[in-house]
Design a protein around this motif. Structure first.
Motif: not given
Length: 286
Positions: A57-61
């Motif tokens: 549901h979420s991805m932070h890169a």
């Protein structure tokens, strides 16, 4: 499925060499690896270490170093949390022992709850627009040396609304849109559809912060790169049906540009959101 699409999916769906260790290849396009590829491969690797009833549901890169497309990428997945409602994975992408990218990804099972969303913009429908491949074919007839062959055979069908003149970019409002779809039978696996959306999410997002200025990412005066990237998945994703990617840039300062994106289906349902900060440094004349 075309051979180009089949090759892309094979590259994005990384090879497992251990429970939490994966290997990914790149197209041989110098000088560096496309950021969307690393996003997609990292998401694919992490997704294959969680139970099937949980979806990202979420991805932070963060992009840490330029990747070398001539070398394979090692994806190390850290299973840092398996909770009752959420599962979290941390992924580090490495080449020659050095991190080029890292990300945290959160997964959740299906739940019901409060719902609302932003209204989709009113834009022309995809059938009323030429494909980007058709656009580049016209450009190639005018100046064959100015168009990379990859632009004529890309596996993702895109139809850009009001495309910018790459040869003479005029300042305009910092908003842009394009329709896209994966033109082939790619099945129903939600991980595959999310993987491809992550890949596409880096298409043109950096460009939004250049729209108010007389530059494009290919302008020789600029040094540009993606610095970070976030994705939030709101609804189930199907990339083999037309989706509208609408982008804007609320700010640019300090040699950086802020960009936001929203994915809508043809019914106007908000499927996913993105945000990215990019480097947009104007080189000083030597």
């Amino acid at each position: 499925m075309t051979k180009h699409l089949e090759k892309l999916i094979k590259q994005l769906e990384v090879e497992a060499i251990d429970s939490y260790l994966f290997i990914g290849d790149s197209p041989r396009f110098p000088p560096r690896i496309f950021g969307g590829q690393v996003l997609a491969q990292a998401l694919n690797a992490a997704s294959r270490t969680v139970s099937e009833d949980r979806i990202a549901h979420s991805m932070h890169a963060y992009f840490l170093r330029p990747g070398d497309p001539s070398k394979r990428i090692v994806y190390e997945v850290d299973p840092i949390r398996d909770g009752n409602s959420f599962t979290t994975r941390r992924v580090v992408a490495k080449q020659e022992g050095k991190a080029i990218f890292n990300t945290s990804i959160s997964f959740q099972g299906l739940e019901e709850g409060l719902e609302h969303q932003a209204t989709a913009p009113t834009v022309p429908q995809p059938e009323d627009l030429e494909t980007d491949a058709e656009y580049w074919e016209r450009k190639a007839r005018e100046n064959p040396e100015a168009v990379h062959p990859a632009m004529l055979s890309h596996p993702i069908e895109r139809r850009t609304i009001d495309p910018r003149d790459e040869d003479n970019p005029q300042p305009k409002e910092a908003v842009q849109h394009f329709w896209f779809r994966v033109p082939g039978n790619i099945g129903d696996d939600p991980v595959r559809h999310q993987t491809l959306l992550a890949y596409i999410s880096d298409f043109g997002l950096l460009d939004a912060s250049l729209l108010p200025h007389p530059y494009t990412p290919s302008s020789q005066e600029l040094q540009v790169a993606s610095l970070d990237h976030a994705i939030w998945f709101h609804q189930a994703v199907r990339v083999d049906e037309y989706l509208l990617y609408t982008m804007d840039s609320p700010s640019a300062s300090g040699g950086r540009g802020m960009n936001r994106g929203s994915f809508y289906n043809r019914e106007g349902v908000l499927i996913a959101s993105t945000a990215q900060e990019s480097l947009i440094r104007v080189r000083k004349p030597s």
